[in-house]
Design a protein around this motif. Structure first.
Motif, PDB file in Angstrom:
ATOM      1  N   GLU A 162      60.213   7.017 -37.379  1.00  0.00           N
ATOM      2  CA  GLU A 162      59.280   7.004 -36.253  1.00  0.00           C
ATOM      3  C   GLU A 162      59.983   6.625 -34.957  1.00  0.00           C
ATOM      4  O   GLU A 162      59.726   7.187 -33.894  1.00  0.00           O
ATOM      5  N   GLN A 163      60.881   5.643 -35.031  1.00  0.00           N
ATOM      6  CA  GLN A 163      61.630   5.239 -33.845  1.00  0.00           C
ATOM      7  C   GLN A 163      62.538   6.367 -33.359  1.00  0.00           C
ATOM      8  O   GLN A 163      62.628   6.638 -32.156  1.00  0.00           O
ATOM      9  N   MET A 164      63.188   7.056 -34.300  1.00  0.00           N
ATOM     10  CA  MET A 164      64.036   8.181 -33.923  1.00  0.00           C
ATOM     11  C   MET A 164      63.202   9.285 -33.280  1.00  0.00           C
ATOM     12  O   MET A 164      63.615   9.893 -32.283  1.00  0.00           O
ATOM     13  N   ASN A 165      62.008   9.539 -33.841  1.00  0.00           N
ATOM     14  CA  ASN A 165      61.128  10.570 -33.282  1.00  0.00           C
ATOM     15  C   ASN A 165      60.684  10.197 -31.870  1.00  0.00           C
ATOM     16  O   ASN A 165      60.642  11.044 -30.969  1.00  0.00           O
ATOM     17  N   GLY A 166      60.331   8.906 -31.656  1.00  0.00           N
ATOM     18  CA  GLY A 166      59.948   8.449 -30.328  1.00  0.00           C
ATOM     19  C   GLY A 166      61.069   8.615 -29.321  1.00  0.00           C
ATOM     20  O   GLY A 166      60.839   9.056 -28.180  1.00  0.00           O
ATOM     21  N   ASN A 167      62.294   8.292 -29.745  1.00  0.00           N
ATOM     22  CA  ASN A 167      63.443   8.446 -28.839  1.00  0.00           C
ATOM     23  C   ASN A 167      63.675   9.913 -28.482  1.00  0.00           C
ATOM     24  O   ASN A 167      63.979  10.243 -27.331  1.00  0.00           O
ATOM     25  N   LEU A 168      63.498  10.788 -29.465  1.00  0.00           N
ATOM     26  CA  LEU A 168      63.669  12.214 -29.198  1.00  0.00           C
ATOM     27  C   LEU A 168      62.596  12.741 -28.244  1.00  0.00           C
ATOM     28  O   LEU A 168      62.876  13.563 -27.366  1.00  0.00           O
ATOM     29  N   LEU A 169      61.354  12.257 -28.421  1.00  0.00           N
ATOM     30  CA  LEU A 169      60.279  12.688 -27.524  1.00  0.00           C
ATOM     31  C   LEU A 169      60.536  12.221 -26.091  1.00  0.00           C
ATOM     32  O   LEU A 169      60.308  12.968 -25.126  1.00  0.00           O
ATOM     33  N   GLN A 170      60.997  10.970 -25.928  1.00  0.00           N
ATOM     34  CA  GLN A 170      61.322  10.473 -24.592  1.00  0.00           C
ATOM     35  C   GLN A 170      62.437  11.299 -23.959  1.00  0.00           C
ATOM     36  O   GLN A 170      62.384  11.642 -22.768  1.00  0.00           O
ATOM     37  N   GLU A 171      63.438  11.625 -24.744  1.00  0.00           N
ATOM     38  CA  GLU A 171      64.543  12.430 -24.215  1.00  0.00           C
ATOM     39  C   GLU A 171      64.056  13.819 -23.824  1.00  0.00           C
ATOM     40  O   GLU A 171      64.456  14.375 -22.793  1.00  0.00           O
ATOM     41  N   LEU A 172      63.141  14.383 -24.661  1.00  0.00           N
ATOM     42  CA  LEU A 172      62.592  15.699 -24.352  1.00  0.00           C
ATOM     43  C   LEU A 172      61.771  15.666 -23.065  1.00  0.00           C
ATOM     44  O   LEU A 172      61.872  16.573 -22.224  1.00  0.00           O
ATOM     45  N   ASP A 173      60.956  14.612 -22.885  1.00  0.00           N
ATOM     46  CA  ASP A 173      60.159  14.482 -21.653  1.00  0.00           C
ATOM     47  C   ASP A 173      61.069  14.375 -20.434  1.00  0.00           C
ATOM     48  O   ASP A 173      60.793  14.970 -19.379  1.00  0.00           O
TER      49      ASP A 173
END
Length: 213
Positions: A162-173
């Motif tokens: 979940e933390q990795m997914n959150g980091n990827l979403l922030q990077e995508l934004d």
């Protein structure tokens, strides 16, 4: 002058004692080897040092056991292996009894054959039942511990994902915002460029007509 006679007594100095031991040991082994070669004698020599380290010489083609067996046959009334053999038999009997007892207990616990339970008294049956209950509780506790450990491990993996997914979403934004800003800047630059280009063409057109006039 000849060498003085060496007095045979215990050597107090440890270093000198070790040197003397090594020299005398090598000397006696050499004599034993010469005796074997010169006289075809069977020689077995065993020496234990003060530190309990064993040093051995045995004539080629011979073993210490063969020498001891021949020693027994020569004397006739001495059996060096009897005590050891009797002790081995006693130990074998003890281990066999323990093994049979454990096998019987295993058969009783799995209920294999009623004959294994018929010989038990009521109190022994009660004790066996209590042991089975206690064993079942221990197994259940161990099983629950394994389940809890695996569950905790899975939860940690889920939190990590979940933390990795959150980091990827922030990077995508962040990249989306940067891309949008880049497109907006490009359109603004393009409009400004077109405006300047049109203004330059108008000025050139006006200059051309002025020259014609």
């Amino acid at each position: 002058m000849g060498r003085g006679k060496l007095e045979i007594k215990f050597i107090e100095n440890p270093t000198n004692r070790q040197v003397t031991f090594s020299k005398r040991r090598n000397g006696i082994f050499k004599k034993a080897h010469e005796l074997t070669l010169l006289c075809d004698a069977k020689v077995s020599l065993i020496i234990f040092s003060k530190s309990h380290k064993m040093h051995e010489y045995i004539s080629p083609g011979l073993t210490t056991k063969k020498v001891i067996d021949q020693y027994q046959r020569t004397l006739g009334d001495i059996d060096l292996w009897r005590d050891h053999y009797e002790k081995m038999l006693e130990n074998k009997k003890r281990l066999t009894d323990i093994n049979n007892k454990l096998r019987r207990q295993i058969r009783q616990r799995i209920g294999e054959g009623m004959n294994n339970l018929d010989d038990l008294s009521f109190q022994q049956l009660r004790t066996l039942e209590d042991d089975m209950v206690s064993s079942t509780e221990k197994i259940r506790e161990r099983k629950l511990h394994v389940i809890k450990t695996r569950t905790d491990t899975c939860r940690k993996k889920v939190r990590s994902l979940e933390q990795m997914n959150g980091n990827l979403l922030q990077e995508l934004d962040s990249r989306t915002v940067a891309l949008a800003n880049g497109v907006s800047n490009f359109h603004a630059f393009n409009e400004e460029y077109n405006h300047l280009n049109r203004h330059q063409h108008v000025e050139e057109f006006d200059s051309y007509y002025l020259r014609l006039a």
